[in-house]
Design a protein around this motif. Structure first.
Motif, PDB file in Angstrom:
ATOM      1  N   ASP A  81      -4.435  32.515  20.153  1.00  0.00           N
ATOM      2  CA  ASP A  81      -4.096  32.001  18.823  1.00  0.00           C
ATOM      3  C   ASP A  81      -3.001  32.853  18.202  1.00  0.00           C
ATOM      4  O   ASP A  81      -3.044  34.090  18.258  1.00  0.00           O
ATOM      5  CB  ASP A  81      -5.329  32.012  17.913  1.00  0.00           C
ATOM      6  CG  ASP A  81      -6.398  31.021  18.353  1.00  0.00           C
ATOM      7  OD1 ASP A  81      -6.041  30.026  18.995  1.00  0.00           O
ATOM      8  OD2 ASP A  81      -7.592  31.255  18.072  1.00  0.00           O
ATOM      9  N   GLY A  90      -1.189  22.512  18.554  1.00  0.00           N
ATOM     10  CA  GLY A  90      -1.677  22.632  17.186  1.00  0.00           C
ATOM     11  C   GLY A  90      -1.532  21.319  16.457  1.00  0.00           C
ATOM     12  O   GLY A  90      -1.197  20.288  17.036  1.00  0.00           O
ATOM     13  N   SER A  91      -1.761  21.375  15.160  1.00  0.00           N
ATOM     14  CA  SER A  91      -1.743  20.158  14.353  1.00  0.00           C
ATOM     15  C   SER A  91      -0.352  19.798  13.861  1.00  0.00           C
ATOM     16  O   SER A  91      -0.158  18.754  13.246  1.00  0.00           O
ATOM     17  CB  SER A  91      -2.682  20.328  13.144  1.00  0.00           C
ATOM     18  OG  SER A  91      -2.287  21.449  12.356  1.00  0.00           O
ATOM     19  N   GLY A  92       0.639  20.664  14.107  1.00  0.00           N
ATOM     20  CA  GLY A  92       1.980  20.402  13.601  1.00  0.00           C
ATOM     21  C   GLY A  92       2.635  19.197  14.238  1.00  0.00           C
ATOM     22  O   GLY A  92       3.408  18.489  13.605  1.00  0.00           O
ATOM     23  N   GLY A  93       2.337  18.952  15.510  1.00  0.00           N
ATOM     24  CA  GLY A  93       2.922  17.791  16.192  1.00  0.00           C
ATOM     25  C   GLY A  93       4.305  18.083  16.708  1.00  0.00           C
ATOM     26  O   GLY A  93       5.095  18.775  16.090  1.00  0.00           O
ATOM     27  N   VAL A 132       2.962  20.883  20.666  1.00  0.00           N
ATOM     28  CA  VAL A 132       3.996  21.103  19.658  1.00  0.00           C
ATOM     29  C   VAL A 132       5.337  21.444  20.294  1.00  0.00           C
ATOM     30  O   VAL A 132       6.377  20.910  19.915  1.00  0.00           O
ATOM     31  CB  VAL A 132       3.574  22.231  18.686  1.00  0.00           C
ATOM     32  CG1 VAL A 132       4.704  22.562  17.702  1.00  0.00           C
ATOM     33  CG2 VAL A 132       2.309  21.838  17.932  1.00  0.00           C
ATOM     34  N   ASP A 182      -1.863  17.180  21.267  1.00  0.00           N
ATOM     35  CA  ASP A 182      -1.489  18.115  20.198  1.00  0.00           C
ATOM     36  C   ASP A 182      -0.391  19.084  20.628  1.00  0.00           C
ATOM     37  O   ASP A 182      -0.250  20.161  20.053  1.00  0.00           O
ATOM     38  CB  ASP A 182      -2.712  18.893  19.719  1.00  0.00           C
ATOM     39  CG  ASP A 182      -3.436  19.615  20.862  1.00  0.00           C
ATOM     40  OD1 ASP A 182      -3.048  19.404  22.029  1.00  0.00           O
ATOM     41  OD2 ASP A 182      -4.391  20.372  20.584  1.00  0.00           O
ATOM     42  N   ARG A 194       3.759  15.677  25.835  1.00  0.00           N
ATOM     43  CA  ARG A 194       2.972  15.136  24.738  1.00  0.00           C
ATOM     44  C   ARG A 194       2.739  13.643  24.959  1.00  0.00           C
ATOM     45  O   ARG A 194       3.574  12.945  25.546  1.00  0.00           O
ATOM     46  CB  ARG A 194       3.715  15.358  23.416  1.00  0.00           C
ATOM     47  CG  ARG A 194       2.975  14.874  22.170  1.00  0.00           C
ATOM     48  CD  ARG A 194       3.821  15.152  20.938  1.00  0.00           C
ATOM     49  NE  ARG A 194       3.261  14.547  19.742  1.00  0.00           N
ATOM     50  CZ  ARG A 194       2.354  15.134  18.979  1.00  0.00           C
ATOM     51  NH1 ARG A 194       1.933  16.346  19.273  1.00  0.00           N
ATOM     52  NH2 ARG A 194       1.885  14.523  17.906  1.00  0.00           N
ATOM     53  N   TYR A 211      -1.088  28.180  15.535  1.00  0.00           N
ATOM     54  CA  TYR A 211      -1.008  27.480  16.810  1.00  0.00           C
ATOM     55  C   TYR A 211      -1.829  28.220  17.861  1.00  0.00           C
ATOM     56  O   TYR A 211      -2.265  29.359  17.650  1.00  0.00           O
ATOM     57  CB  TYR A 211       0.450  27.398  17.296  1.00  0.00           C
ATOM     58  CG  TYR A 211       1.388  26.735  16.322  1.00  0.00           C
ATOM     59  CD1 TYR A 211       1.522  25.354  16.289  1.00  0.00           C
ATOM     60  CD2 TYR A 211       2.147  27.493  15.431  1.00  0.00           C
ATOM     61  CE1 TYR A 211       2.384  24.735  15.396  1.00  0.00           C
ATOM     62  CE2 TYR A 211       3.014  26.882  14.534  1.00  0.00           C
ATOM     63  CZ  TYR A 211       3.125  25.510  14.527  1.00  0.00           C
ATOM     64  OH  TYR A 211       3.985  24.907  13.647  1.00  0.00           O
TER      65      TYR A 211
END
Length: 276
Positions: A254, A124-127, A218, A216, A151, A239
Motif C-alpha cells: 500500500d 485503486g479506486s482512482g481508475g 490505475v 481497478d 484494465r 493505491y
C-alpha cells in the motif's frame, strides 16, 4: 464623413473599439464597446479613458483552471537469481544444450529479465484510462512483455514481428480463440472479463505469456533493464502497488501519493522457476 459621404457636423470624430480578436476571454459579457464622440481638438482627452480601460482589461491575468494534484512515483526492484521451485523434481537432462555442464565453465545463474517478465502496476479506486489500446509484439518466438496487465474495457493489440505465423489464444476466455496471425500482421482483442489466464500459441509451445485483466487498474509502470520503475502523473490518493511475474503476484504494498514526487524503498525478493 459617414457611410453615405455626408460630412459629420461640428467636426465630430467617431472612434469605435471593435471585437478584441483572438484574445480568449473568460467572460464575454464583461467586454465593453466604446463609442466616443468629441471635437477634433479634444480627441486625445476623449480617447484616454477608453484606452486606459482597454489596456487594464487586457493586462489583467486570466483565471487558470484548477489542476488536480498529481506526482511521479519511482522505485527499484532488487531481483535474486532463479532457483528451483520447492517440491519439483529436476528433469534428467537440461532443456537446452547451453544449460549442460561442460566441466570447464561454471553455469551462470538464470536472471530475471525485468522488462520482459515483470509487470509493476498500481490498483485503486482512482481508475485508469478507459478504452485504451495496449500493443505488444511477438518477436523471437516470445511475447514482449510476457506478463500483461490490462484494465477491463481495454483492447489488446498483438503485432507479429516474426517471420513465421502464430496462433495465440487464451483458454477459457471468450473472444480470444486461436486465430492465425501472419508475419507483419496483427490482431486485436477487446477485454471485458476480469481474471487471470495463460496466453498460449497453438503453433509454438514455447511462446507463452500470462494475461491479467483487472477492474481497478490505475497505471502500469515503465520498467528499465536494471529493475527501476516509474509512474508519471499519478493523481493524489491511496493505491496498492503490485508486482506480477507470469501468473504469480510477487509483491503487494500500500502506498499514498501526494502532490510531491514519491520514491519508494527498494523491493527485494528472490524468485523460483515457477515465477513465485
Amino acid at each position: 464623413r459617414n457611410t453615405n459621404g455626408t460630412r459629420l457636423g461640428h467636426s465630430e470624430a467617431v472612434v469605435r473599439f471593435h471585437d478584441l480578436g483572438n484574445v480568449d476571454l473568460p467572460a464575454k459579457d464583461s467586454i465593453s464597446f466604446f463609442i466616443v464622440s468629441c471635437s477634433l481638438p479634444r480627441l486625445s482627452r476623449c480617447l484616454a479613458p477608453a484606452l486606459l480601460a482597454s489596456a487594464a482589461f487586457l493586462a489583467a491575468p486570466l483565471p487558470l483552471p484548477a489542476r488536480a494534484l498529481a506526482s511521479d512515483v519511482r522505485g527499484q526492484l532488487v531481483l535474486g537469481s532463479l532457483r528451483e521451485a520447492p517440491g519439483k523434481v529436476k528433469p534428467p537432462r537440461a532443456a537446452y544444450n547451453w544449460e549442460l555442464d561442460n566441466g570447464v565453465k561454471e553455469l551462470a545463474p538464470v536472471r530475471v529479465v525485468a522488462q520482459r517478465e515483470l509487470a509493476v502496476v498500481l490498483v485503486g479506486s482512482g481508475g485508469g484510462k478507459a478504452g485504451e489500446t495496449v500493443e505488444v509484439a511477438v518477436s523471437g518466438g516470445a511475447l514482449l512483455p510476457s506478463t500483461l496487465v490490462l484494465r477491463t474495457g481495454s483492447t489488446l493489440r498483438i503485432r507479429n514481428d516474426d517471420e513465421i505465423g502464430h496462433e495465440l489464444f487464451v483458454p477459457g476466455l471468450d473472444g480470444f480463440s486461436a486465430e492465425a496471425t501472419s508475419p507483419n500482421g496483427s490482431r486485436s482483442v477487446h477485454l471485458t472479463k476480469v481474471g487471470s489466464w495463460p496466453l498460449l500459441d497453438r503453433l509454438a509451445a514455447h511462446a507463452r505469456a500470462h494475461l491479467h485483466v483487472l477492474a481497478d487498474l490505475v497505471a502500469v509502470a515503465k520498467l528499465e533493464p536494471n529493475g527501476s520503475f516509474s509512474f508519471s502523473d499519478v493523481p493524489a490518493g491511496k493505491y496498492t502497488l503490485k508486482v506480477f511475474r507470469g501468473g504469480n503476484e510477487l509483491s503487494s504494498k500500500d502506498i499514498e501519493v501526494s502532490d510531491k514526487p514519491l520514491t519508494l524503498d527498494p523491493l527485494t525478493f528472490a524468485t523460483d522457476k515457477s515465477g513465485s
